[in-house]
Design an enzyme around this catalytic site. Structure first.
Site, PDB file in Angstrom:
ATOM      1  CG  HIS A  43      57.804  52.763  46.306  1.00  0.00           C
ATOM      2  ND1 HIS A  43      57.310  51.270  46.318  1.00  0.00           N
ATOM      3  CD2 HIS A  43      57.621  53.047  47.902  1.00  0.00           C
ATOM      4  CE1 HIS A  43      57.304  50.756  47.616  1.00  0.00           C
ATOM      5  NE2 HIS A  43      57.318  52.049  48.479  1.00  0.00           N
ATOM      6  CG  HIS A  62      62.192  49.038  50.540  1.00  0.00           C
ATOM      7  ND1 HIS A  62      61.219  48.698  49.748  1.00  0.00           N
ATOM      8  CD2 HIS A  62      61.649  50.006  51.215  1.00  0.00           C
ATOM      9  CE1 HIS A  62      59.919  49.285  50.144  1.00  0.00           C
ATOM     10  NE2 HIS A  62      60.050  49.994  51.014  1.00  0.00           N
ATOM     11  CB  CYS A 115      56.417  48.965  50.378  1.00  0.00           C
ATOM     12  SG  CYS A 115      56.839  49.988  51.976  1.00  0.00           S
TER      13      CYS A 115
END
Length: 502
Positions: free
Chosen positions: A447, A411, A271
């Site tokens: 995500h 995040h 990520c």
């Protein structure tokens, strides 16, 4: 995830800017030595009167930050935050004057943005729906997910590449590659570099590169190839199996389409992928190896093997009865992240190159950093040390004091360990977080793995340019105090910006 902040006046007018920090699970990299910088004067105080404007809807929060778009008259269809009397904060004034890059050949600016998202392929429409607090999460209908413990995701529906990819190639390509090509070409259009335009024809293609990474690569092509091998034998494997599965093919195909012959590769760091790409692309420009870079991330992993793999990791939410509220960053009852997909891409240029061609400058990249927790494959350190040290290195590279930061796009994946570690890190670096706005884009789009940083960088830049911060939805039982309520002062250098680059 991307970070944006308001700072005092540099030695010459700066456009709005963004700096990033990346925290991969296990991919240490060396930082490029920073170039010479000049000290900037302390921000002067000033006071201006503006006619009152209607306040934004409750779902939106005012973020009075510098904006290139503010040079034009605000759209009647979008509420704007009320203007206020502005004074530079005492804490920022007391901080050591930042030292930032002044060489226009080494200053890196953002001139274009392109995306493919669960909210469509238009940047403004994407941000409008984030501002409205909409959720793009819903049941998976791309395949039969009825036997999976997680049966929902931020799945893209109705995607069309018409006008960007020819029909023959479109049928062959993995979605990961399609998203990359479409978002990349849209970013070029946004930067005034549409294919066939005079501006594009003047670009030195040998000094223009592509750096779009992905966490998983062409997962559908790979899965189909393995299935054909097992069921029909190797003769039924498509000759595109290897090329379309490897992670650098998105950058390669986009580079071939537009003729960019500069640096062209991919980075795959889970990520943190997009932010690594922004960092590397900026360093290519600062080192004089490129004038223009297309950088970001792309991902398309919502297929049986992708969902099944994350289920096996026990990383996904299983709130099947209410998928729209499943992504719950910072909520006490969060039970895992929600998978998303898409692509987010920026056009990055040296300030000198951008100004010579009259490019639309929407933000400036000031600096970044990379490091590694050296702790666990998926969990961050509980004390947030890996994250906090990376933030500090990034601020140092950018020439920004912690007191100058007023907004963080977190995040915030909605995982038990990740959210807490990140918040611990923020509180370690920023001693008074009550003056910082923090939000979570993933609460609405899920995500997006390797594309997460790209899509969130665009949300961050839109916050800077519109003055509006999107909400974090699905916070029902929050374990952190609200640190997103305070207004933000508008710095003096914004007025210089309007008289200069704007």
């Amino acid at each position: 995830s991307p970070r944006a902040q308001v700072a005092g006046p540099p030695s010459q007018p700066h456009p709005p800017y963004i700096h990033t920090r990346s925290r991969p699970h296990s991919h240490p990299a060396a930082s490029t030595p920073h170039q010479s910088r000049d000290r900037a004067p302390s921000p002067p105080r000033f006071h201006r009167h503006h006619p009152a404007r209607p306040p934004p809807p409750p779902a939106m929060q005012s973020l009075l930050v510098p904006t290139a778009a503010a040079c034009a008259a605000p759209s009647a269809s979008r509420p704007r935050p009320a203007r206020v009397s502005v004074r530079a904060s005492a804490s920022a004034a007391a901080a050591a004057p930042p030292r930032r890059e002044t060489d226009p050949k080494k200053r890196v600016v953002i001139t274009g943005m392109g995306l493919v998202s669960v909210f469509g392929n238009d940047v403004d429409a994407y941000y409008d729906r984030l501002l409205a607090g909409e959720s793009g999460v819903g049941p998976i209908d791309r395949f039969d997910a009825s036997k999976f413990p997680t049966r929902f995701a931020g799945q893209i529906r109705g995607f069309s590449s018409e006008g960007y990819i020819d029909g023959k190639n479109d049928r062959r390509l993995d979605d990961c590659l399609r998203y990359c090509i479409v978002s990349g070409k849209k970013a070029l259009e946004s930067a005034g570099l549409a294919l066939g335009s005079d501006a594009m024809a003047k670009i030195d293609k040998a000094r223009a590169g592509v750096l779009v990474g992905t966490g998983m690569g062409g997962l559908q092509v790979f899965s189909d190839g393995v299935q054909n091998l097992l069921e029909k034998g190797y003769r039924k494997i498509t000759p595109f199996f290897i090329p379309y599965a490897i992670t650098n093919m998105g950058s390669a195909l986009l580079g071939m389409d537009i003729g960019f012959m500069g640096p062209n590769y991919s980075i795959s760091t889970a990520c943190a992928t997009s932010n690594y790409c922004f960092y590397a692309a900026a360093n290519h420009i600062r080192k004089g190896e490129a004038d223009v870079m297309i950088a970001g991330g792309t991902e398309a992993a919502i297929i049986p093997i992708g969902v099944g793999g994350f289920v096996a990791c026990r990383a996904l939410s299983q709130r099947n009865d209410d998928p729209k509220t499943a992504s719950r960053p910072w909520d006490k009852e969060r039970d895992g992240f929600v998978m998303g997909e898409g692509a987010g891409v920026l056009v990055m240029e040296s300030l000198e190159h951008a100004m010579k061609r009259g490019a639309p400058i929407v933000a400036e990249y000031l600096g970044g950093a990379v490091n590694c927790d050296a702790y666990h494959m998926t969990d961050p350190r509980a004390d947030g040390l890996g994250v906090s040290s990376c933030i500090r290195q990034s601020l140092q590279d950018a020439g920004v004091a912690p007191e100058e930061v007023n907004y963080i796009n977190a995040h915030a994946t909605s995982t038990l360990a990740g959210d807490l570690a990140e918040m611990n890190a923020i509180k370690q670096v920023f001693k008074d977080p009550s003056g910082i706005k923090v939000n979570a884009t993933k609460s609405m789009i899920g995500h997006c793995l390797g594309a997460a940083g790209g899509l969130e960088a665009i949300a961050t830049i839109k916050a800077i340019n519109t003055g509006l911060v999107h909400p974090s939805i699905n916070q029902f039982v929050s374990f952190v105090y609200n640190i997103t309520a305070n207004s933000v002062s508008r710095p003096a250098w914004l007025e210089k910006l309007r008289a200069g680059i704007c």
